[in-house]
Design an enzyme around this catalytic site. Structure first.
Site, PDB file in Angstrom:
ATOM      1  N   LYS A  97       0.663  -1.222   0.095  1.00 32.83           N
ATOM      2  CA  LYS A  97      -0.429  -0.169  -0.090  1.00 32.83           C
ATOM      3  C   LYS A  97       0.905   1.335   0.591  1.00 32.83           C
ATOM      4  O   LYS A  97       0.659   1.945  -0.662  1.00 32.83           O
ATOM      5  CB  LYS A  97      -0.880  -0.149   1.140  1.00 32.83           C
ATOM      6  CG  LYS A  97      -2.332  -0.950   0.948  1.00 32.83           C
ATOM      7  CD  LYS A  97      -3.463  -0.162   2.024  1.00 32.83           C
ATOM      8  CE  LYS A  97      -4.757  -1.333   1.733  1.00 32.83           C
ATOM      9  NZ  LYS A  97      -5.403  -1.431   2.690  1.00 32.83           N
ATOM     10  N   LYS A 103      -5.369  -9.765  -6.643  1.00 32.20           N
ATOM     11  CA  LYS A 103      -5.872 -10.730  -5.544  1.00 32.20           C
ATOM     12  C   LYS A 103      -8.105  -9.576  -6.061  1.00 32.20           C
ATOM     13  O   LYS A 103      -7.370  -8.787  -6.410  1.00 32.20           O
ATOM     14  CB  LYS A 103      -5.873 -10.634  -4.568  1.00 32.20           C
ATOM     15  CG  LYS A 103      -5.846  -9.504  -3.721  1.00 32.20           C
ATOM     16  CD  LYS A 103      -5.591  -9.375  -2.505  1.00 32.20           C
ATOM     17  CE  LYS A 103      -5.443  -8.137  -1.428  1.00 32.20           C
ATOM     18  NZ  LYS A 103      -4.812  -7.829  -0.565  1.00 32.20           N
ATOM     19  N   LYS A 120     -11.128  -4.624  -3.123  1.00 32.53           N
ATOM     20  CA  LYS A 120     -12.588  -3.039  -3.136  1.00 32.53           C
ATOM     21  C   LYS A 120     -11.651  -1.956  -3.973  1.00 32.53           C
ATOM     22  O   LYS A 120     -12.504  -1.502  -4.337  1.00 32.53           O
ATOM     23  CB  LYS A 120     -12.963  -3.289  -1.822  1.00 32.53           C
ATOM     24  CG  LYS A 120     -13.752  -3.907  -1.102  1.00 32.53           C
ATOM     25  CD  LYS A 120     -13.705  -3.327   0.607  1.00 32.53           C
ATOM     26  CE  LYS A 120     -13.994  -4.999   1.065  1.00 32.53           C
ATOM     27  NZ  LYS A 120     -13.135  -5.453   1.971  1.00 32.53           N
TER      28      LYS A 120
END
Ligand code: TYM
Length: 338
Positions: A114, A200, A203
């Site tokens: 991230k 993956k 969202k």
């Protein structure tokens, strides 16, 4: 046995969440015995570690509560709540901050992914996120934590924190924290994006075509499955034939998980067939699985007060379980309480 797990209320509940985690939550809830408990929560405190819109977070929290109930989480059997109504999560996080090590947090792959190259520009909360996650489960003396593969590392960190805290501040025969076990499903632990078999399903992927949302209607589901990236080869008759075909493996894994079969069983049925036959079969299976969930979801969203009441009641039950462990933690650290 005490089962605890959480989900961030950002964006839509998608098929990866459902097959990797939520379906297991429901199964564990339904198998609970006398004196055992399940606690499931919306990780709204975690959600503020990334830039966010407060109005969206509020809406997302209620929608995610509705989505979990629609998937089968029964507030009469499980304790369902959001972290923000249980301040003991944030309190315990601070108390564990003296035990967690910078080096441990620096090794977290989610932090590395991230933050990317811009670590200096990230929020402190994104870095300390796994300490809050450890607090989430240690607060309730969780024994089992059903999660997808991507959360395993965070759970290992929770165990490390618990172990070090017990060693440093408790006697061997009276540990403060239980070491939680992650429960990762044997298949579907990592559902991949429909557009890229190396990423993956998530969202936060900007492309909605990359994921099946539990609230998608039948047309959207069929369109996404038909447009899913694949290759021109027919399906093999055994799993090892999919070794270098991540997109094909992902679709077969989804089919297998939805029917509770093994990948080999599914290939026994579809081996030799092309995607022209397999994709419509998968699409229909998904539509049938999601239809009752999205109907319940839409119904639940109409009664905002009922959702508020579910979360308020769950939070009050959670606070009651949390307090004794929190008090023990203050005591072990030598913090004076009136
Ligand atoms: P979150 O909100 O990203 O995901 C919720 C659950 O869904 C699983 N999952 C997947 N499983 C299979 N394939 C995928 N593509 C996929 N994407 C998500 C996740 O593994 C997770 O189980 N940090 C957590 C929330 C959290 C938590 C906790 C979990 C906060 N505190 C304490 C367990 C215990 C998260 O962001 O999950």
């Amino acid at each position: 046995m005490r089962v605890v797990s959480g989900i961030q209320p950002t964006g839509n509940l998608h098929l990866g969440n459902y097959l990797g985690a939520i379906r297991n939550w429901v199964r564990m809830q339904d198998e609970m015995g006398e004196g055992e408990q399940c606690l499931f929560f919306l990780a709204d405190l975690h959600a503020i570690s990334m830039p966010h819109d407060p109005a969206e977070l509020k809406k997302g929290t209620l929608e995610m509560a509705a989505a979990l109930v629609a998937c089968g989480i029964d507030p009469a059997k499980s304790i369902l709540f959001n972290q923000a109504q249980v301040p003991q999560h944030a309190e315990l996080q601070w108390l564990l901050g003296g035990t967690a090590r910078m080096g441990w947090l620096n090794r977290m792959t989610q932090w590395k992914d991230k933050a990317g190259k811009n670590r200096e520009g990230q929020s402190v909360a994104l870095f300390t996120y796994p300490v809050l996650q450890a607090a989430d489960v240690l607060l309730y003396q969780a024994t089992h934590v059903p999660v997808g593969e991507d959360q395993k590392q965070h759970l290992e960190l929770a165990r490390d924190i618990a172990q070090k805290f017990n060693n440093d501040f408790a006697s061997e025969d009276a540990p403060v924290f239980t070491l939680p076990d992650p429960i990762v499903p044997p298949q579907a632990a990592r559902i991949m994006s429909l557009r890229d078999g190396a990423k993956k399903m998530s969202k936060s992927d900007p492309s909605d075509m990359s994921r099946i949302n539990l609230a998608d209607d039948a047309d959207e589901v069929m369109k996404k499955v038909k447009k899913a990236k694949t290759d021109p080869e027919p399906l093999p008759s055994e799993e090892k034939g999919l070794a270098d075909r991540p997109e094909a493996l992902n679709l077969v894994t989804i089919y297998a998980a939805l029917t509770d079969k093994s990948v080999d069983d599914v290939l026994g049925e579809f081996g030799g067939e092309g995607f022209g036959k397999f994709k419509p079969a998968l699409g229909e299976l998904l539509v049938e699985t999601l239809r009752p969930i999205s109907e319940r979801f839409n119904g639940l969203l109409e009664d905002r007060e009922a959702l508020d009441a579910i979360l308020a009641r769950g939070a009050s039950q959670a606070r009651e379980i949390a307090v004794p462990t929190l008090e023990k933690t203050y005591e072990a650290l030598g913090l004076v309480r009136g």
